[in-house]
Scaffold this active site. Structure first.
Site, PDB file in Angstrom:
ATOM      1  N   CYS A   2       0.972  -0.942   0.143  1.00  0.00           N
ATOM      2  CA  CYS A   2       0.026   0.129   0.083  1.00  0.00           C
ATOM      3  C   CYS A   2       0.721   1.596  -0.063  1.00  0.00           C
ATOM      4  CB  CYS A   2      -1.291  -0.169   1.393  1.00  0.00           C
ATOM      5  SG  CYS A   2      -2.345  -1.908   1.247  1.00  0.00           S
ATOM      6  N   ARG A  27       6.520  -0.685  -4.226  1.00  0.00           N
ATOM      7  CA  ARG A  27       6.211  -1.015  -2.667  1.00  0.00           C
ATOM      8  C   ARG A  27       5.278  -3.059  -3.648  1.00  0.00           C
ATOM      9  NH1 ARG A  27       6.954   2.494   1.236  1.00  0.00           N
ATOM     10  NH2 ARG A  27       4.591   1.856   2.512  1.00  0.00           N
ATOM     11  N   TRP A  73      -3.212  -3.014  -1.511  1.00  0.00           N
ATOM     12  CA  TRP A  73      -1.752  -4.355  -1.859  1.00  0.00           C
ATOM     13  C   TRP A  73      -3.581  -5.234  -0.690  1.00  0.00           C
ATOM     14  CZ3 TRP A  73       0.060  -8.494   1.673  1.00  0.00           C
ATOM     15  CH2 TRP A  73       0.196  -9.711   0.487  1.00  0.00           C
ATOM     16  N   ASN A  99      -3.048   2.729   4.858  1.00  0.00           N
ATOM     17  CA  ASN A  99      -2.134   1.930   4.601  1.00  0.00           C
ATOM     18  C   ASN A  99      -1.848   1.017   6.711  1.00  0.00           C
ATOM     19  OD1 ASN A  99       0.149  -0.185   4.244  1.00  0.00           O
ATOM     20  ND2 ASN A  99       1.447   1.950   4.172  1.00  0.00           N
ATOM     21  N   GLY A 100      -2.144  -0.456   5.819  1.00  0.00           N
ATOM     22  CA  GLY A 100      -2.038  -0.544   7.423  1.00  0.00           C
ATOM     23  C   GLY A 100      -3.320  -1.259   7.970  1.00  0.00           C
ATOM     24  N   GLU A 473      19.971 -17.814  -1.606  1.00  0.00           N
ATOM     25  CA  GLU A 473      19.131 -16.677  -2.652  1.00  0.00           C
ATOM     26  C   GLU A 473      19.355 -16.752  -3.310  1.00  0.00           C
ATOM     27  OE1 GLU A 473      17.781 -14.549  -1.416  1.00  0.00           O
ATOM     28  OE2 GLU A 473      18.895 -12.704  -2.867  1.00  0.00           O
ATOM     29  N   LYS A 477      15.266 -15.912  -6.049  1.00  0.00           N
ATOM     30  CA  LYS A 477      15.419 -14.702  -6.606  1.00  0.00           C
ATOM     31  C   LYS A 477      14.703 -15.513  -7.406  1.00  0.00           C
ATOM     32  CE  LYS A 477      16.177 -11.966  -5.209  1.00  0.00           C
ATOM     33  NZ  LYS A 477      16.460 -11.044  -4.226  1.00  0.00           N
ATOM     34  N   GLU A 480      11.145 -16.041  -7.867  1.00  0.00           N
ATOM     35  CA  GLU A 480      10.015 -15.010  -7.537  1.00  0.00           C
ATOM     36  C   GLU A 480      10.163 -14.064  -8.651  1.00  0.00           C
ATOM     37  OE1 GLU A 480      11.175 -11.442  -4.585  1.00  0.00           O
ATOM     38  OE2 GLU A 480      13.440 -12.046  -4.662  1.00  0.00           O
ATOM     39  N   HIS A 496      19.060 -37.712  -0.706  1.00  0.00           N
ATOM     40  CA  HIS A 496      19.085 -38.231   0.799  1.00  0.00           C
ATOM     41  C   HIS A 496      17.119 -38.187   0.349  1.00  0.00           C
ATOM     42  CE1 HIS A 496      21.557 -39.167   3.109  1.00  0.00           C
ATOM     43  NE2 HIS A 496      22.335 -38.200   2.778  1.00  0.00           N
ATOM     44  N   LYS A 591       7.135  -4.999  -2.177  1.00  0.00           N
ATOM     45  CA  LYS A 591       8.714  -4.560  -1.279  1.00  0.00           C
ATOM     46  C   LYS A 591       8.525  -4.342  -0.176  1.00  0.00           C
ATOM     47  CE  LYS A 591      12.381  -3.005  -3.016  1.00  0.00           C
ATOM     48  NZ  LYS A 591      13.610  -4.395  -2.622  1.00  0.00           N
TER      49      LYS A 591
HETATM   50  O1  M6R Z   1      12.470  -5.178   3.787  1.00  0.00           O
HETATM   51  P1  M6R Z   1      13.222  -6.167   3.898  1.00  0.00           P
HETATM   52  O2  M6R Z   1      14.794  -7.181   3.759  1.00  0.00           O
HETATM   53  O3  M6R Z   1      13.073  -6.307   5.732  1.00  0.00           O
HETATM   54  O4  M6R Z   1      12.385  -7.072   3.387  1.00  0.00           O
HETATM   55  C1  M6R Z   1      12.726  -8.992   3.345  1.00  0.00           C
HETATM   56  C2  M6R Z   1      11.760  -9.754   2.514  1.00  0.00           C
HETATM   57  O5  M6R Z   1      10.268  -8.880   2.396  1.00  0.00           O
HETATM   58  C3  M6R Z   1      12.946  -9.297   1.129  1.00  0.00           C
HETATM   59  O6  M6R Z   1      13.677  -9.454   1.423  1.00  0.00           O
HETATM   60  C4  M6R Z   1      11.589 -10.512  -0.076  1.00  0.00           C
HETATM   61  O7  M6R Z   1      12.332 -11.584   0.566  1.00  0.00           O
HETATM   62  C5  M6R Z   1      12.318  -9.952  -1.264  1.00  0.00           C
HETATM   63  N1  M6R Z   1      11.114 -10.033  -2.059  1.00  0.00           N
HETATM   64  C6  M6R Z   1      12.980 -10.784  -2.441  1.00  0.00           C
HETATM   65  O8  M6R Z   1      14.171 -10.416  -3.138  1.00  0.00           O
END
Ligand code: M6R
Length: 596
Positions: A2, A27, A73, A99-100, A473, A477, A480, A496, A591
């Protein structure tokens, strides 16, 4: 999650609000809306979908000098036109964006809104209806709003218009981010500075449970009991060019390319005038005097924490545990006697991490935030702070914040144990150079992504030791942004169970940067190849072989996660590009995740 933009001035507001909302698109959102107040009344345009669509439905002929806008969102109710913000009270006098999450929404409906017909499924509408109710009962609007805020439990950033008063916007904040921008003959409000930086770089910070009245020439801040609060203006450090894509097609690609520069900026920010590593002594003492470090984080920040744990243990001999925030908060392990908590968060706003922070603060433990956003919630609410200096990260997929997090943790580890033999500033400079060389090799990653990832259903990353963390990681990436089902696996663990999933042409990407496990991972590669896998290897130069497709320049063995991640970020980028995905705004994601 949001985004809010509000503007009051003497010029037409539509473009300011719409372009402000565009700056908040990163965001994450699924619907958007705008309300404009002018001499003929209040005009609301809203719908499911992108700002580009909102631009199509807004009547640009309707001018107004006061307005509020929102990107939503969905949490309560589907993303559709009715649930999109702005929301109104039933008489249409009060209109607001939020927002919230209003946690006691059901209770409030029962207690105060019996017989009131709500139009939407949202928790937000309850706020508008309550303000209306208390105004109808005789309270002045300002008091009705403040009274409503004292009854709400949960998080909110609110911008509220009273149709009967075209000279003010009311705003309030609790736990959700909100900044007020001070202009000349206008004032603004937004979820973050990016939405306002083209108009002003002077801001007022609004703290939790504060309320403000914004007019064309004035900003007054109060607590919820109506006591006025004096607040100094601060100057935004954001440069308008930092938040533009420039010649890049996507923010993600720009941010990947910025990583060598970010490492150099970190080097500059974490050294003293004599060229020695520098971190505030208070932070060093706090970590040194703890008997265990607990790293708390989510998503990519968690993955950076895994590499950080390795650095703290290897370089600083500091026993370290790492936990996913959303698990830790409801299932806390037995803690050591003198723990310190390090919260890693790009945004500094992640609700899951904040929930842990609130809990461990209640328990009286020291806390340190490692964040990219100065003034963010985690930054403000922790005892100590370390900044990432990565610059604004706008693509939903985190890249430069990840490497910045590891680099700052490496510096912290060295400062905790100054007798370490690692010359961290020199080693990080080498990392920056190697990163640059990797970023210059984009054609290779694009070709590999096209060949191996453009139409696959699934993919595996395998590695051992710190390479396993990189694989987690790398997998996050790829999944997502390209929606390829990808798993990061400890290479030795495949046999395993998971090796059963390997079929002809299943892409398996192996990461090998540590001499101690080089041969073991290569044996695992043979195992998957024997079952038909199409393998790509990413290897550090000093242990590479001619058959490896991606070779990474040599860096210190502790710092390989900083460089091995770069090819994987670019593979993810090009895979998503060739699959036609919305790279900077992947589906269903936000975000900064400000709900638990
Ligand atoms: O702002 P933050 O680092 O706390 O966010 C944590 C996760 O939401 C963030 O890293 C998310 O996994 C990303 N979209 C990954 O690319």
């Amino acid at each position: 999650m949001c985004g809010i933009v509000g503007y009051i001035g003497y010029e037409d507001v539509k473009e300011t609000i719409l372009s402000g909302l565009e700056k908040l698109e990163y965001r994450g959102y699924d619907s958007s809306g705008i309300a404009i107040l002018n001499g003929t009344g209040l005009h609301i345009y809203k719908d499911k979908g992108r700002i580009a669509h909102l631009r199509e439905i807004v009547d640009f002929g309707k001018e107004g000098t006061l307005g509020i806008g929102h990107t939503r969102w969905a949490t309560h109710g589907k993303p559709n036109k009715i649930n999109s913000h702005p929301h109104q009270s039933s008489t249409k006098r009060f209109t607001l964006v939020h927002n919230g999450i209003i946690e006691n929404e059901d209770l409030l409906r029962m207690e105060y809104l019996q017989g009131v017909q709500c139009e939407s499924d949202t928790d937000t509408e309850v706020v508008a209806q309550m303000i209306q109710k208390f105004t109808d009962e005789g309270k002045e609007p300002e008091l009705a709003i403040r009274y409503t805020l004292t009854l709400i439990e949960g998080s909110y950033a609110l911008a509220i218009i009273d149709c009967e008063n075209p000279d003010v916007i009311y705003v309030a904040k609790n736990k959700s981010p909100l900044l007020i921008g001070k202009g000349k003959e206008f004032n603004m409000v937004a979820s973050d500075a990016m939405a306002m930086i083209h108009h002003t770089n002077e801001f007022y910070e609004l703290q939790d449970k504060e309320f403000a009245i914004i007019s064309r020439n004035d900003v007054s801040i109060y607590n919820l009991f109506g006591m006025q609060i004096q607040r100094d203006i601060f100057l935004g450090e954001l440069d308008a060019s930092d938040i533009e894509k420039g010649t890049y097609p996507h923010y993600m690609l720009k941010e990947i390319d910025e990583q060598p520069f970010v490492i150099r900026r970190i080097i500059a920010n974490y050294q003293d005038e004599n060229g020695n590593l520098y971190i505030d002594q208070k932070i060093i003492e706090a970590v040194r005097s703890s008997d265990k470090v607990y790293i708390i984080a989510c998503g990519t920040s968690y993955n950076a924490g895994l590499a950080g744990k390795h650095l703290l243990e290897k370089i600083a001999s500091k026993s370290t545990e790492i936990h996913v925030s959303s698990e830790f908060v409801y299932n806390m392990p037995l803690l050591s006697d003198r723990p310190i908590f390090i919260f890693i968060s790009q945004s500094g706003e992640t609700a899951d991490s904040r929930a842990v922070l609130v809990k461990v603060k209640e328990m009286g433990y020291p806390t340190l935030a490692l964040t990219n956003v100065k003034g963010s919630t985690l930054y403000r609410e922790t005892d100590y702070q370390l900044l990432l200096h990565a610059g604004p990260e706008i693509a939903v997929a985190s890249t430069k914040a990840y490497t910045a997090q590891i680099a700052v943790l490496a510096i912290l580890a060295c400062r905790i144990k100054p007798c370490t033999k690692v010359d961290m500033l020199r080693e990080l400079s080498i990392v920056a150079n190697v990163m640059e060389a990797l970023c210059d090799n984009k054609d290779l990653y694009e070709d590999l992504a096209k060949q191996y990832l453009s139409d696959t259903r699934n993919c595996f990353y395998i590695g051992r030791h710190v390479d396993y963390y990189t694989c987690l990681e790398a997998a996050l990436k790829l999944k997502e942004i390209s929606y390829i089902q990808t798993e990061g696996f400890a290479a030795g663990e495949l046999k395993h169970g998971t090796i059963a999933l390997i079929e002809n042409d299943t892409p398996v990407i192996a990461v090998i940067t540590q001499e101690s496990i080089n041969l073991n991972t290569r044996s695992n590669i043979k195992e998957v190849k024997a079952r038909g896998a199409a393998v790509i290897t990413i290897a550090l130069k000093r242990i590479s072989s001619d058959a490896d497709q991606i070779i990474i320049g040599d860096v210190h063995e502790y710092l390989t996660p900083l460089v091995s991640i770069i090819p994987t970020q670019l593979l993810a980028y090009y895979a998503a590009l060739h699959r036609g995905c919305d790279i900077d705004k992947p589906r269903n994601l936000a975000k900064s995740v400000t709900v638990e």
